[in-house]
Write a protein that holds these residues in place. Structure first.
Motif, PDB file in Angstrom:
ATOM      1  N   HIS A  82     -60.107  -2.513 -21.294  1.00 20.31           N
ATOM      2  CA  HIS A  82     -59.393  -3.571 -22.005  1.00 20.31           C
ATOM      3  C   HIS A  82     -57.877  -3.401 -21.929  1.00 20.31           C
ATOM      4  O   HIS A  82     -57.146  -4.376 -21.805  1.00 20.31           O
ATOM      5  CB  HIS A  82     -59.836  -3.602 -23.469  1.00 20.31           C
ATOM      6  CG  HIS A  82     -59.064  -4.564 -24.303  1.00 20.31           C
ATOM      7  ND1 HIS A  82     -59.209  -5.923 -24.195  1.00 20.31           N
ATOM      8  CD2 HIS A  82     -58.120  -4.361 -25.248  1.00 20.31           C
ATOM      9  CE1 HIS A  82     -58.396  -6.520 -25.045  1.00 20.31           C
ATOM     10  NE2 HIS A  82     -57.719  -5.597 -25.690  1.00 20.31           N
ATOM     11  N   ALA A  83     -57.410  -2.149 -22.032  1.00 15.69           N
ATOM     12  CA  ALA A  83     -55.967  -1.896 -22.057  1.00 15.69           C
ATOM     13  C   ALA A  83     -55.640  -0.644 -21.252  1.00 15.69           C
ATOM     14  O   ALA A  83     -56.376   0.344 -21.298  1.00 15.69           O
ATOM     15  CB  ALA A  83     -55.489  -1.733 -23.487  1.00 15.69           C
ATOM     16  N   LEU A  84     -54.513  -0.712 -20.531  1.00 17.58           N
ATOM     17  CA  LEU A  84     -54.097   0.407 -19.694  1.00 17.58           C
ATOM     18  C   LEU A  84     -52.581   0.561 -19.775  1.00 17.58           C
ATOM     19  O   LEU A  84     -51.839  -0.377 -19.478  1.00 17.58           O
ATOM     20  CB  LEU A  84     -54.510   0.166 -18.238  1.00 17.58           C
ATOM     21  CG  LEU A  84     -54.152   1.248 -17.233  1.00 17.58           C
ATOM     22  CD1 LEU A  84     -54.890   2.544 -17.557  1.00 17.58           C
ATOM     23  CD2 LEU A  84     -54.484   0.776 -15.822  1.00 17.58           C
ATOM     24  N   VAL A  85     -52.149   1.738 -20.196  1.00 18.22           N
ATOM     25  CA  VAL A  85     -50.734   2.109 -20.180  1.00 18.22           C
ATOM     26  C   VAL A  85     -50.536   2.920 -18.903  1.00 18.22           C
ATOM     27  O   VAL A  85     -51.277   3.870 -18.652  1.00 18.22           O
ATOM     28  CB  VAL A  85     -50.342   2.947 -21.409  1.00 18.22           C
ATOM     29  CG1 VAL A  85     -48.921   3.459 -21.299  1.00 18.22           C
ATOM     30  CG2 VAL A  85     -50.536   2.150 -22.690  1.00 18.22           C
ATOM     31  N   ILE A  86     -49.560   2.527 -18.085  1.00 16.88           N
ATOM     32  CA  ILE A  86     -49.314   3.204 -16.817  1.00 16.88           C
ATOM     33  C   ILE A  86     -47.946   3.866 -16.850  1.00 16.88           C
ATOM     34  O   ILE A  86     -46.933   3.199 -17.062  1.00 16.88           O
ATOM     35  CB  ILE A  86     -49.380   2.215 -15.644  1.00 16.88           C
ATOM     36  CG1 ILE A  86     -50.753   1.543 -15.583  1.00 16.88           C
ATOM     37  CG2 ILE A  86     -49.059   2.931 -14.316  1.00 16.88           C
ATOM     38  CD1 ILE A  86     -50.830   0.396 -14.592  1.00 16.88           C
ATOM     39  N   LYS A  87     -47.936   5.168 -16.631  1.00 19.17           N
ATOM     40  CA  LYS A  87     -46.705   5.936 -16.469  1.00 19.17           C
ATOM     41  C   LYS A  87     -46.718   6.453 -15.037  1.00 19.17           C
ATOM     42  O   LYS A  87     -47.379   7.452 -14.748  1.00 19.17           O
ATOM     43  CB  LYS A  87     -46.656   7.090 -17.472  1.00 19.17           C
ATOM     44  CG  LYS A  87     -46.682   6.623 -18.916  1.00 19.17           C
ATOM     45  CD  LYS A  87     -46.751   7.795 -19.862  1.00 19.17           C
ATOM     46  CE  LYS A  87     -46.857   7.324 -21.299  1.00 19.17           C
ATOM     47  NZ  LYS A  87     -47.012   8.440 -22.227  1.00 19.17           N
ATOM     48  N   ALA A  88     -46.042   5.761 -14.136  1.00 22.06           N
ATOM     49  CA  ALA A  88     -46.088   6.077 -12.710  1.00 22.06           C
ATOM     50  C   ALA A  88     -44.719   6.540 -12.239  1.00 22.06           C
ATOM     51  O   ALA A  88     -43.720   5.834 -12.424  1.00 22.06           O
ATOM     52  CB  ALA A  88     -46.537   4.852 -11.922  1.00 22.06           C
ATOM     53  N   ARG A  89     -44.695   7.722 -11.612  1.00 23.67           N
ATOM     54  CA  ARG A  89     -43.445   8.287 -11.136  1.00 23.67           C
ATOM     55  C   ARG A  89     -43.626   8.831  -9.721  1.00 23.67           C
ATOM     56  O   ARG A  89     -44.730   9.236  -9.336  1.00 23.67           O
ATOM     57  CB  ARG A  89     -42.987   9.426 -12.046  1.00 23.67           C
ATOM     58  CG  ARG A  89     -42.727   8.987 -13.475  1.00 23.67           C
ATOM     59  CD  ARG A  89     -42.337  10.124 -14.398  1.00 23.67           C
ATOM     60  NE  ARG A  89     -43.171  11.313 -14.369  1.00 23.67           N
ATOM     61  CZ  ARG A  89     -44.363  11.433 -14.953  1.00 23.67           C
ATOM     62  NH1 ARG A  89     -44.897  10.421 -15.601  1.00 23.67           N
ATOM     63  NH2 ARG A  89     -45.029  12.565 -14.910  1.00 23.67           N
ATOM     64  N   ALA A  90     -42.522   8.887  -8.986  1.00 24.25           N
ATOM     65  CA  ALA A  90     -42.499   9.558  -7.690  1.00 24.25           C
ATOM     66  C   ALA A  90     -42.194  11.036  -7.952  1.00 24.25           C
ATOM     67  O   ALA A  90     -41.619  11.376  -8.987  1.00 24.25           O
ATOM     68  CB  ALA A  90     -41.438   8.942  -6.791  1.00 24.25           C
ATOM     69  N   PRO A  91     -42.552  11.930  -7.032  1.00 22.03           N
ATOM     70  CA  PRO A  91     -42.239  13.352  -7.216  1.00 22.03           C
ATOM     71  C   PRO A  91     -40.734  13.550  -7.445  1.00 22.03           C
ATOM     72  O   PRO A  91     -39.899  12.892  -6.814  1.00 22.03           O
ATOM     73  CB  PRO A  91     -42.682  13.983  -5.894  1.00 22.03           C
ATOM     74  CG  PRO A  91     -43.760  13.072  -5.410  1.00 22.03           C
ATOM     75  CD  PRO A  91     -43.316  11.691  -5.816  1.00 22.03           C
ATOM     76  N   GLY A  92     -40.398  14.406  -8.370  1.00 25.38           N
ATOM     77  CA  GLY A  92     -39.005  14.697  -8.676  1.00 25.38           C
ATOM     78  C   GLY A  92     -38.408  13.823  -9.760  1.00 25.38           C
ATOM     79  O   GLY A  92     -37.332  14.110 -10.273  1.00 25.38           O
ATOM     80  N   GLU A  93     -39.090  12.745 -10.147  1.00 21.98           N
ATOM     81  CA  GLU A  93     -38.598  11.891 -11.230  1.00 21.98           C
ATOM     82  C   GLU A  93     -39.086  12.431 -12.576  1.00 21.98           C
ATOM     83  O   GLU A  93     -40.168  12.976 -12.669  1.00 21.98           O
ATOM     84  CB  GLU A  93     -39.120  10.461 -11.068  1.00 21.98           C
ATOM     85  CG  GLU A  93     -38.556   9.745  -9.862  1.00 21.98           C
ATOM     86  CD  GLU A  93     -39.113   8.338  -9.705  1.00 21.98           C
ATOM     87  OE1 GLU A  93     -38.577   7.629  -8.851  1.00 21.98           O
ATOM     88  OE2 GLU A  93     -40.081   7.971 -10.409  1.00 21.98           O
ATOM     89  N   LEU A  94     -38.274  12.244 -13.582  1.00 16.64           N
ATOM     90  CA  LEU A  94     -38.668  12.680 -14.942  1.00 16.64           C
ATOM     91  C   LEU A  94     -39.311  11.555 -15.696  1.00 16.64           C
ATOM     92  O   LEU A  94     -39.083  10.432 -15.562  1.00 16.64           O
ATOM     93  CB  LEU A  94     -37.458  13.194 -15.707  1.00 16.64           C
ATOM     94  CG  LEU A  94     -36.829  14.446 -15.130  1.00 16.64           C
ATOM     95  CD1 LEU A  94     -35.585  14.811 -15.925  1.00 16.64           C
ATOM     96  CD2 LEU A  94     -37.806  15.602 -15.150  1.00 16.64           C
TER      97      LEU A  94
END
Length: 94
Positions: A82-94
């Motif tokens: 129903h719900a999705l929180v996405i925290k997507a980062r490239a390597p090296g990003e904080l």
């Protein structure tokens, strides 16, 4: 690498790993915090947070990164999640 618990979380982990080859992946089931709210599924596993780091995100903006995650999970998002929180980062990003 992950916080997989039930079968939906395990499927999400498998799909994201195959599609994006992440260096970090946490699939966190937030469903219990939404008990009694709209979209809560009594079976559980209806609300998730995905924290993912992958080279595939390098040079992409937030929307493009979320689209890659959504594409990998498309039918689960239609049928089960129903719900999705996405925290997507490239390597090296904080």
């Amino acid at each position: 690498m992950q916080h997989t618990t039930g079968p939906v979380a395990a499927e999400m982990t498998e799909r994201l790993t195959a599609a994006l080859n992440p260096t970090h992946l946490a699939v966190i089931d937030d469903s219990e915090a939404h008990r009694g709210h709209g979209g809560h599924d009594a079976r559980g596993e209806s609300h998730f947070t995905v924290d993912i780091v992958a080279a595939a995100f390098d040079g992409l903006n937030r929307v493009a990164r979320q689209r890659l995650v959504n594409r990998a999970l498309a039918d689960l998002l239609r049928e089960r999640v129903h719900a999705l929180v996405i925290k997507a980062r490239a390597p090296g990003e904080l």
